[in-house]
Structure formats: structure tokens, C-alpha cells
Design a protein around this motif. Structure first.
Motif, PDB file in Angstrom:
ATOM      1  N   ARG A  29       0.813  -1.232   0.000  1.00 49.82           N
ATOM      2  CA  ARG A  29       0.000   0.000   0.000  1.00 49.82           C
ATOM      3  C   ARG A  29       0.839   1.272   0.000  1.00 49.82           C
ATOM      4  O   ARG A  29       0.365   2.331   0.424  1.00 49.82           O
ATOM      5  N   LYS A  30       2.111   1.162  -0.469  1.00 45.63           N
ATOM      6  CA  LYS A  30       2.911   2.381  -0.602  1.00 45.63           C
ATOM      7  C   LYS A  30       2.363   3.255  -1.729  1.00 45.63           C
ATOM      8  O   LYS A  30       2.485   4.474  -1.702  1.00 45.63           O
ATOM      9  N   LEU A  31       1.804   2.597  -2.740  1.00 49.26           N
ATOM     10  CA  LEU A  31       1.142   3.307  -3.824  1.00 49.26           C
ATOM     11  C   LEU A  31      -0.258   2.754  -3.984  1.00 49.26           C
ATOM     12  O   LEU A  31      -0.474   1.546  -3.886  1.00 49.26           O
ATOM     13  N   SER A  32      -1.206   3.650  -4.212  1.00 52.46           N
ATOM     14  CA  SER A  32      -2.590   3.227  -4.437  1.00 52.46           C
ATOM     15  C   SER A  32      -2.809   3.127  -5.942  1.00 52.46           C
ATOM     16  O   SER A  32      -2.948   4.134  -6.637  1.00 52.46           O
ATOM     17  N   ILE A  33      -2.824   1.884  -6.440  1.00 55.19           N
ATOM     18  CA  ILE A  33      -2.963   1.647  -7.874  1.00 55.19           C
ATOM     19  C   ILE A  33      -4.071   0.620  -8.092  1.00 55.19           C
ATOM     20  O   ILE A  33      -4.082  -0.435  -7.460  1.00 55.19           O
ATOM     21  N   ASN A  34      -5.005   0.944  -8.985  1.00 49.87           N
ATOM     22  CA  ASN A  34      -6.092   0.011  -9.282  1.00 49.87           C
ATOM     23  C   ASN A  34      -6.106  -0.436 -10.737  1.00 49.87           C
ATOM     24  O   ASN A  34      -6.717  -1.435 -11.084  1.00 49.87           O
ATOM     25  N   THR A  35      -5.433   0.318 -11.613  1.00 52.56           N
ATOM     26  CA  THR A  35      -5.395  -0.023 -13.033  1.00 52.56           C
ATOM     27  C   THR A  35      -4.008   0.288 -13.591  1.00 52.56           C
ATOM     28  O   THR A  35      -3.452   1.357 -13.314  1.00 52.56           O
ATOM     29  N   ILE A  36      -3.477  -0.649 -14.364  1.00 52.62           N
ATOM     30  CA  ILE A  36      -2.193  -0.435 -15.033  1.00 52.62           C
ATOM     31  C   ILE A  36      -2.421  -0.562 -16.532  1.00 52.62           C
ATOM     32  O   ILE A  36      -2.967  -1.562 -17.006  1.00 52.62           O
ATOM     33  N   ILE A  37      -2.038   0.460 -17.272  1.00 56.54           N
ATOM     34  CA  ILE A  37      -2.127   0.428 -18.729  1.00 56.54           C
ATOM     35  C   ILE A  37      -0.707   0.369 -19.274  1.00 56.54           C
ATOM     36  O   ILE A  37       0.120   1.234 -18.979  1.00 56.54           O
ATOM     37  N   VAL A  38      -0.431  -0.666 -20.073  1.00 53.86           N
ATOM     38  CA  VAL A  38       0.920  -0.926 -20.539  1.00 53.86           C
ATOM     39  C   VAL A  38       0.973  -0.853 -22.058  1.00 53.86           C
ATOM     40  O   VAL A  38       0.118  -1.423 -22.746  1.00 53.86           O
ATOM     41  N   SER A  39       1.983  -0.178 -22.557  1.00 53.10           N
ATOM     42  CA  SER A  39       2.214  -0.200 -23.996  1.00 53.10           C
ATOM     43  C   SER A  39       2.814  -1.543 -24.382  1.00 53.10           C
ATOM     44  O   SER A  39       3.791  -1.992 -23.780  1.00 53.10           O
ATOM     45  N   GLU A  40       2.225  -2.165 -25.393  1.00 56.94           N
ATOM     46  CA  GLU A  40       2.749  -3.461 -25.816  1.00 56.94           C
ATOM     47  C   GLU A  40       4.132  -3.329 -26.451  1.00 56.94           C
ATOM     48  O   GLU A  40       4.828  -4.320 -26.644  1.00 56.94           O
ATOM     49  N   TYR A  41       4.523  -2.084 -26.752  1.00 49.42           N
ATOM     50  CA  TYR A  41       5.852  -1.856 -27.318  1.00 49.42           C
ATOM     51  C   TYR A  41       6.899  -1.604 -26.245  1.00 49.42           C
ATOM     52  O   TYR A  41       8.058  -1.351 -26.543  1.00 49.42           O
ATOM     53  N   ALA A  42       6.489  -1.627 -24.978  1.00 47.08           N
ATOM     54  CA  ALA A  42       7.421  -1.334 -23.889  1.00 47.08           C
ATOM     55  C   ALA A  42       8.073  -2.590 -23.335  1.00 47.08           C
ATOM     56  O   ALA A  42       9.211  -2.543 -22.862  1.00 47.08           O
ATOM     57  N   LEU A  43       7.367  -3.713 -23.366  1.00 47.92           N
ATOM     58  CA  LEU A  43       7.861  -4.945 -22.746  1.00 47.92           C
ATOM     59  C   LEU A  43       7.906  -6.085 -23.758  1.00 47.92           C
ATOM     60  O   LEU A  43       7.016  -6.190 -24.616  1.00 47.92           O
ATOM     61  N   GLY A  44       8.913  -6.922 -23.651  1.00 52.91           N
ATOM     62  CA  GLY A  44       8.956  -8.153 -24.428  1.00 52.91           C
ATOM     63  C   GLY A  44       7.932  -9.146 -23.898  1.00 52.91           C
ATOM     64  O   GLY A  44       7.314  -8.930 -22.844  1.00 52.91           O
ATOM     65  N   PHE A  45       7.749 -10.245 -24.613  1.00 56.80           N
ATOM     66  CA  PHE A  45       6.726 -11.223 -24.270  1.00 56.80           C
ATOM     67  C   PHE A  45       6.890 -11.746 -22.844  1.00 56.80           C
ATOM     68  O   PHE A  45       5.933 -11.770 -22.066  1.00 56.80           O
ATOM     69  N   SER A  46       8.092 -12.154 -22.468  1.00 60.39           N
ATOM     70  CA  SER A  46       8.301 -12.748 -21.144  1.00 60.39           C
ATOM     71  C   SER A  46       8.099 -11.719 -20.042  1.00 60.39           C
ATOM     72  O   SER A  46       7.488 -12.016 -19.002  1.00 60.39           O
ATOM     73  N   ASP A  47       8.586 -10.488 -20.251  1.00 61.12           N
ATOM     74  CA  ASP A  47       8.409  -9.439 -19.234  1.00 61.12           C
ATOM     75  C   ASP A  47       6.945  -9.055 -19.093  1.00 61.12           C
ATOM     76  O   ASP A  47       6.462  -8.784 -17.990  1.00 61.12           O
TER      77      ASP A  47
END
Length: 687
Positions: free
Chosen positions: A647-665
Motif C-alpha cells: 500500500r505504498k502506492l494506491s494503484i487500481n489499473t495499469i495500462i501498458v504499452s505493448e511496445y514497452a515490454l517483451g513477451f516474457s516481461d
């Protein structure tokens, strides 16, 4: 948050499926949700899996039950070539990105500004604004292309579909496709209507229920615009058509009519909720400029001596005679017989000897005879003998250093006097089109740098009738930015926190134009320079003024074809990811701004940059986190999951660019976040 997937690829896919009726059904669903089946969502991700559909049998039954089905079976409608295409365009999503002008926006005068300026195609800008400014705008003013045949208007929107696709989309045959494509690059009525239709449809959605739109137009498209506005806004939401006098000396056409006016069509979004406001009364001006006599108000008008091309007495001999003024500045005239002797109609000669004798006669009697002269040359009066004789009280007699002068009493025309009610006919001397040109020259120091800029006072009056001190004002044909200037001036003069949103296409100027020679390459550069100069002037005249005089600047751009192709062909299962975000103009800032807009956030949304294993992510106060930058690591995922779990950060939704991470990450991120017991966090991957 938007209900359906967003992102450039998602929008492109969505636009492929849009039909001419989709925008109408969307509006209908918003107003009459009871006639649509329920949307269906994925229980785990919460994403929309199946949109509700229109229950036509239920709707038809309701019409019959209320005895209105027969009434709706007949009527008229506006048709034009390209209408179905225009309807489809109104339902499409943006396929561009929003590039923030970081250097400009970070300046002290702009960083906290609520004013916005968009460089780009206004149709794309309006599409972007549907996500974060729908039902938020108070007042819209536009001065669209008039389609005069000489103003350079041609239908500019591209046909991005093949002939076969057009046939399928709009149920056309070969002749229908040919007719549809005929509007491309044309300035016909159909082309103009097809151009305006989607823009007005999207503009209406941006207006609040209490909002209003003012549209300037001339004779060429006035009738078509009225019908188009009736269709888009509803005939019942028509407020008024204002004939607006722009030029008292308009050039005559082939029939000898002077083109002195334009029209302003005014429509409310909801006529029952629109309140027109009163124009302010300038009591000081009313007290000093206007004088009241037994015939009403007047002020000093033009001199009684004619100064035009026809002023010499040889052109108008009947208007050459003396006017007699006594010590009390009272007017009288020579006798009719005396005036008749001044000019011989048969020989067409002036009797100068008799004129001199007449002058000496009256001066001997202790009164002054005043003859019409211009710079010492014999001229003529503006009024004939009988007019002066019948209305001497309409002449102002004044003593000056040069003797006695005569001026007409100027009686107020509609719009001249300070008024508490807007008039059907709009006219003030300040509305002159020449004023618009002079005002722009004051800022840019060049004559005719922009064709027919609107005068400030006209737009200021429109804003005061249709808006309040806190209105959000949109102009998506910004042109020379008169609307933005008017907003800044009204705030400085009357107080308030009016805000503007301007949109202007970066139309390239011709190299032989005055503007290009002055150093401007595109029209939007003129617009933005005018706003900056207007702000400087206000600050110089009001050093203690602390209002908002800046603006944030964004450019709406198409993605390079090469980059777009890479994005479309992107393989999310690849272990190594190409840094496609870096290929966007503006990079991470551009994608973040575009996504924030798509997710419904205004352009002043506060975003906090947070670090995980040295990698940046972007956090909003409501618990939404964006991961955009390439190179996100397993360690970064570990730190993120730990921050959420503790609870150091209050996060309920994460939106990720598919160009930011490789498949395994990407797999590791989604798996680890999903395993957090509390709170539950949703992960959305966007392309």
C-alpha cells in the motif's frame, strides 16, 4: 475510462467497422438507453466483450403505443452527395497522436494555463475531444470556409477505402462510387456539406446542455448551412439568424447590390436550457458620447461638407449655396430666388460675382455666410437646400479655431446605442471588416497578412450574449485567432475566467503571400503569434493584471507510414521489442498525452512520474498507472508489485504499452499483478 479498447491499432480496427448509422445509434443509446440490450463484460478483466444492440421491435412498439408512428412516416430531409460518408466520419475514432509542444508549454506564462491551441485537422481534434470534453463546452464560435469559389475551399478529406470497400460500406454501384468520389478536391455544395457535417455533429456532442453555437456564413452557403444546422442540432433548437453588417461601403455586384453583410446562425444544444445574456451597458460612454434632444439621442456625425469624389461644385451645382449663421449659432438660408441666381442651368455656369455680392450683403447685416469648401477649393454640401431648410435642428454648429463648422447629428442605428438586449440586426461601426484588418495589423505590423479577419468587437459581443465569465469557448476554425484575443480581452476588461480552445490546420502559405514574406510558413503560426501579441498588449496596458494570458500548444499528427506499418505488423509474442515509441514525434510525452485524452482526462491533469528500478511510470491521483517506456525489467515489476501490496502506492489499473515490454516481461507483469490478493488491479495492454 473508456469502455472499449483504445490505442492507435484499436482505433484503426474500429474505424474499419464503423457504419453511417453508428454515430446516430450512439447518440440514441445515450438518450434512450431503455431501447438497447445490456453490454457484456469479461468477468476477470472487466473489458467490454459485446456491446448492447438497438431493440428496434421494442422501440417500434413504443411508437405505436404513443400514437406517433404515423406522424413520423413523412417529412423532408437534406440530401447531398457524400452524406453517408460524412455520417461514417462522424462515428470514427482518431487515428492521430497528440504531440505536446514541450518548449512552449513549459514557459512560465503557459505551464499553468487553461487555454489550449491545437495545430492540426479539426476533424481529428474534434474526435480526440470526444473522450475528455464531451458535454463540457459552453460556447462555440466558428467562421468556416464560405465556399465562394475564390476562397480556396475544396473538399480536403481523403478517401482511404478502395472502390470495392466503398460499394460494400454504402451499398453503392459503380456510378454511386464515381459520384461519391467526385466531391474530392471540389468546391461544390455537396462537397461543402460533406465537409461540414461530421464536424458539426462532433461539435454538438462537446456542448453542454446549456451550450450554444454561433456560425458565421455568407450568401453562398447560408441556405444550406441553415438546413444542415436544423438536421444536426434540431429545428426546435434554432435561436436566431443574425444579419450582421460588416462593411457599410460594400462593393456592388452585377445587379448593383452592395455585399455589406454576413449571417450568423445561432443554435442551442437544448433550447429550453439556453439563456442569452445581456450586453453590458457602458454608462460612461452613454453619458459622454450621446446627447439627448427633443428628437432623441444623437452625437456629432460627419461634416456637412461633402469630401468625396463628387464634392466639387461642378459635379453637384444644386448643392452649392451659403448657409447663414448668426451670433447665437442659429442657422438660416438665403431666399429661394437668391439661390437660383447662383447657377444658370441653361449655360451651366456659376455666377461668382453674384455669390460675392450675396456674401457681402449678409456680412454687412452682422451674420456669417458659410460656403462649402474642401481645403480652400469650392465644394458642395451633403444636403440640399430643402433638406437644410426642413431640418436645421439636425445640424450641429460649432466654433473652432478655423471658424464655424457644421456637422450632421448622427442618430443611433440599431446596435449603436448601449443596449441591454441583443438585436436581430447586428451592427456597430466596430463590426467593420476593415477594423478586423487594422486590429491584426497592430499586432503583426503587416498590411493584409490575413484575409478578412473577424473584428474583435463582434466576437466579444457574441461571447457576452452566449457565454458567462467562466465559459469554456471553442473555435475549431481559428484563423487569425480573433476568438482567443476576444476571450483574453473580455477577461481583462470585465473580469472572469473564460478559457479558449482553438484549432487551426497548419495550412501552408503561398510563397508570394504577404504572410510568407513576413516570415510565416503556415496559418497556425499567424494564429499563435496573434494570441501572444494580444497577451503582451494586455499586460503592458494592465501591469497588475494576473489573469491567464498563456496557452498550451499541441499538434495533432498522423503517425509516419513506416512507423504505422511496424505497429500494425507488431508481434506481441516477440522476446525482443523494437522501440516504436521513440519513432513517434515527441515519443513518450506524445503517447502519454494521447492516452490521457482517450481515457477522458483534461490537458491540465496532474501526472506524477514514479520510478521502479530506474524505469519511469506515470501515476494519476485516481490510481491509474501508465507504463510506456521501453526496457521495463523484471526488477521493475517486482518493485511495482511490492509497492502495490504494501500500500505504498494506491494503484487500481495499469495500462501498458505493448511496445514497452517483451513477451516474457509482459507475461511476468500480468501474472504477478494478478496474484496480488488485495487490492485487485486490472492490467490493460495497448497498441
Amino acid at each position: 475510462m473508456t469502455e472499449q479498447p483504445t490505442g492507435l491499432k484499436a482505433n484503426l480496427d474500429f474505424n474499419e467497422t464503423v457504419t453511417p448509422t453508428d454515430n446516430f445509434l450512439s447518440t440514441l443509446k445515450n438518450k434512450l438507453p431503455q431501447f438497447f440490450t445490456a453490454d457484456k463484460y469479461d468477468e476477470e478483466t472487466g473489458e467490454l466483450t459485446e456491446a448492447g444492440t438497438f431493440d428496434f421491435p421494442k422501440f417500434k412498439t413504443a411508437l405505436k403505443e404513443n400514437n406517433v408512428s404515423d406522424e413520423l412516416s413523412s417529412g423532408y430531409r437534406l440530401d447531398f452527395t457524400g452524406k453517408n460518408l460524412a455520417k461514417k466520419q462522424a462515428g470514427e475514432r482518431p487515428t492521430t497522436v497528440i504531440v505536446p509542444n514541450k518548449e512552449h508549454n513549459d514557459k512560465p506564462e503557459n505551464k499553468d494555463s487553461k487555454n489550449l491551441f491545437f495545430t492540426g485537422d479539426n476533424l481529428e481534434v474534434l474526435r480526440h475531444l470526444q473522450s475528455n470534453y464531451q458535454n463540457a463546452v459552453d460556447f462555440i464560435y466558428i467562421d468556416p470556409p464560405y465556399n465562394t469559389g475564390s476562397d480556396g475551399f475544396v473538399y480536403p478529406d481523403d478517401f482511404k477505402y478502395s472502390d470495392e470497400q466503398l460499394k460494400s460500406m454504402f451499398a453503392l454501384d459503380d456510378e454511386g462510387v464515381k459520384r461519391l468520389k467526385s466531391i474530392q478536391g471540389r468546391s461544390s455544395h455537396s462537397a461543402w456539406l460533406a465537409f461540414m457535417y461530421p464536424r458539426l455533429v462532433l461539435a454538438r456532442k462537446l456542448l453542454k446542455e446549456t451550450g450554444v453555437i454561433f456560425v458565421s456564413i455568407d450568401d453562398n452557403e447560408q441556405a444550406n448551412l441553415k438546413l444542415l444546422m436544423d438536421e444536426v442540432f434540431g429545428e426546435g433548437n434554432f435561436v436566431k439568424e443574425l444579419p450582421t453588417i460588416m462593411n457599410l461601403k460594400g462593393n456592388q455586384d452585377e445587379f448593383a447590390f452592395a455585399g455589406t453583410h454576413e449571417y450568423t446562425e445561432i443554435y442551442a444544444k437544448n433550447i429550453g436550457k439556453f439563456i442569452p445574456y445581456e450586453l453590458p451597458v457602458d454608462e460612461e460612454s452613454a453619458a459622454t458620447d450621446w446627447i439627448e434632444d427633443e428628437n432623441g439621442f444623437y452625437k456629432k456625425g460627419a461634416g456637412l461638407v461633402s469630401t468625396g469624389q463628387n464634392s466639387p461644385r461642378t459635379h453637384r451645382p444644386a448643392l452649392w449655396y451659403p448657409i447663414i449663421v448668426n451670433e447665437d449659432l442659429e442657422i438660416s438660408l438665403p431666399t429661394v430666388e437668391e439661390v437660383a441666381k447662383l447657377y444658370d442651368k441653361e449655360t451651366k455656369t456659376f455666377n461668382d460675382e453674384f455669390a460675392q455680392n450675396l456674401k457681402e450683403k449678409y456680412e454687412t447685416a452682422g451674420v456669417v455666410t458659410i460656403w462649402p469648401t474642401v481645403n480652400g477649393r469650392e465644394a458642395s454640401w451633403r444636403w440640399g437646400y430643402e433638406s437644410v431648410k426642413n431640418k436645421p435642428d439636425e445640424i450641429i454648429v460649432s466654433r473652432t479655431r478655423n471658424g464655424i463648422t457644421l456637422n450632421k447629428k448622427q442618430r443611433p442605428q440599431i446596435g449603436d446605442m448601449p443596449t441591454a438586449k441583443p438585436k436581430t440586426l447586428f451592427y456597430k461601426p466596430e463590426y467593420s471588416s476593415g477594423n478586423g484588418t487594422r486590429e491584426l495589423k497592430e499586432y503583426l505590423e503587416e498590411e493584409r497578412i490575413f484575409s478578412n479577419p473577424k473584428p474583435l468587437q463582434l466576437i466579444k459581443d457574441f461571447l457576452q450574449i452566449g457565454g458567462t465569465q467562466d465559459s469554456l469557448i471553442l473555435d475549431f476554425f481559428a484563423g487569425s485567432a480573433t476568438t482567443a484575443d476576444a476571450v483574453l480581452q473580455l477577461n481583462a476588461e470585465y473580469g472572469g475566467n473564460r478559457r479558449f480552445m482553438m484549432v487551426q490546420l497548419p495550412e501552408i502559405l503561398k510563397e508570394d503571400s504577404v504572410a510568407y514574406k513576413a516570415g510565416y510558413k503556415t496559418i497556425d503560426e499567424i494564429s499563435r503569434t496573434r494570441i501572444e501579441k494580444a497577451a503582451e498588449k494586455i499586460k503592458a496596458e494592465n501591469p497588475d493584471y494576473t489573469g491567464d494570458l498563456g496557452f498550451k500548444h499541441f499538434t495533432v499528427k498522423e503517425v509516419e507510414v513506416n512507423t504505422l506499418d511496424k505497429m500494425i505488423d507488431f508481434d506481441p509474442n516477440a522476446l525482443l521489442v523494437e522501440d516504436l515509441i521513440a519513432e513517434l514525434d515527441g515519443g513518450v510525452d506524445t503517447l502519454l498525452t494521447t492516452w490521457l485524452t482517450a481515457d477522458g482526462y483534461k490537458f491540465d491533469e496532474k501526472v506524477e512520474t514514479v520510478k521502479f528500478d530506474g524505469h519511469s511510470a506515470y501515476l494519476l491521483s485516481n490510481g491509474l498507472l501508465y507504463i510506456i517506456e521501453k526496457g521495463w525489467s523484471a526488477k521493475a515489476t517486482e518493485e511495482l508489485v511490492n509497492a502495490i501490496g504494501t500500500r505504498k502506492l494506491s494503484i487500481n489499473t495499469i495500462i501498458v504499452s505493448e511496445y514497452a515490454l517483451g513477451f516474457s516481461d509482459m507475461t511476468e507483469l500480468k501474472t504477478n499483478v494478478k496474484n496480488i490478493s488485495e487490492p485487485k488491479v486490472r492490467v490493460e495492454v495497448r497498441g
